[in-house]
Enzyme design. Sequence first.
Site, PDB file in Angstrom:
ATOM      1  N   HIS A 184       0.812  -1.228   0.000  1.00 21.97           N
ATOM      2  CA  HIS A 184       0.000   0.000   0.000  1.00 21.97           C
ATOM      3  C   HIS A 184       0.843   1.276   0.000  1.00 21.97           C
ATOM      4  CE1 HIS A 184      -3.903  -2.093   1.561  1.00 21.97           C
ATOM      5  NE2 HIS A 184      -3.266  -2.811   0.659  1.00 21.97           N
ATOM      6  N   GLU A 280     -13.039   1.336  -4.738  1.00 18.01           N
ATOM      7  CA  GLU A 280     -13.849   2.554  -4.885  1.00 18.01           C
ATOM      8  C   GLU A 280     -13.355   3.465  -5.992  1.00 18.01           C
ATOM      9  OE1 GLU A 280     -13.644   4.828  -1.300  1.00 18.01           O
ATOM     10  OE2 GLU A 280     -14.826   3.387  -0.145  1.00 18.01           O
TER      11      GLU A 280
HETATM   12 CA   LIG Z   1     -14.040   5.633   0.871  1.00 14.67          CA
END
Ligand SMILES: [Ca+2]
Length: 406
Positions: A184, A280
């Site tokens: 990440h 998302e």
């Molecule tokens: Ca979010």
Amino acid sequence: MKMNNRPLGFAFAFTLLTTATLAGVNNLSDTAIAPVETKPPNSDYKPAFTGQTRISGVKTTSAYEGKLLTSDLKSPWGIAMLPDGRFLITEKRGMMRIATPEGQVSAEITGLPEVNPAGQGGLLGLAIDPAFAQNRMVYWVFSEKTPDGNNTAVAKGKLSADEKTIEGATVIYRATPAYKGNLHYGGRIVIDKTGNLFVSTGERSDKQTRPQAQQLNSALGKVLRITKDGKPANGNPFAGDPNARPEIYSYGHRNVQGLTLNPATGDLWEHEFGPRGGDELNRIQPGKNYGWATITYGIEYSGDKVGDAIQQKDGLEQPVYYWDPVVSPSGMTFYTGSNMPEWKNNLFISCLSSQHVDRLIIANNKVVGEERLLGNLGQRFRDITQGKDGALYTITDQGRLYRIGK
Ligand SMILES: [Ca+2]
């Protein structure tokens, strides 16, 4: 979401499609089909609004092909077009290369600071200076080893006239604190119209660092806006807040591997890896909190809930769209070319685990149609950009460069 919500979403989206008149949405009413995702979702969480996930599918009507140009890249991560129409491409292990639109690949371009290529790290995204023709400057993101672990860093340098090296490479920004982990890092970079750099980071994955996505005194889990010298850009939302880092533009992000400007509106769009079922797409506004890890549509990969299993909360931004199951988005671009007129203003996202290029039709900042391209190739699509000829060019983890268009 439950399966029985889908027919309602489909009907609503179909109405949107039949009434939409924005560019890029015309003539698609006849092609609206069932949502492209057919696998069961990971949870029964409900979307905040109809069409936030599993929108109706669409199908491109004009002919196009995904043409393999080369397989000679080595784990390419970022692709950006040079003014002459060739592409500068980063490779994860720490080199850049130039590829022509025909697929000819140069030797390795050296001279970059050492990267830490373990795990998800390495040489990551890049951006070409708008005045490259005059100054030959390039900006890039990479994972940097430090005494305390490693961090996402941003550097700049000049592509030498012979295109063999990057000259004067300088690290201009470090997204601290450093952490011992190799997941990440975020890693995309975009130059805005004022000449500042948007840079995306990640929250470094572990539960230990995850809360920092919500903390304004940390650069982890953020979209940042810095100058070409690595200083906080003028006009940033937290300038003057003694408890916040002035380089922060938005926060509450998990692992942002997609950043692009919408040329039609000037807005910054972002996508991020969520947990299981929670990838998302967001439209980024300055100073806003995008929710991780307080709200999410995903669950832990272990199957546990994330936090209090909340999906919506006042003061936290909702994603424009989410994918459950995940697609693993890494790289995106709005299409402005003339090669495929029906794709105008659509958003194209390269997807890793789901192994396709996602085409999203956007109207009024909502997703109104989705299509999967090149899903038959078995490729992990890593980044995508538009070429001078108006076709799309995409790189894959397997080392390939494809041209998508007529
Ligand atoms: Ca979010």
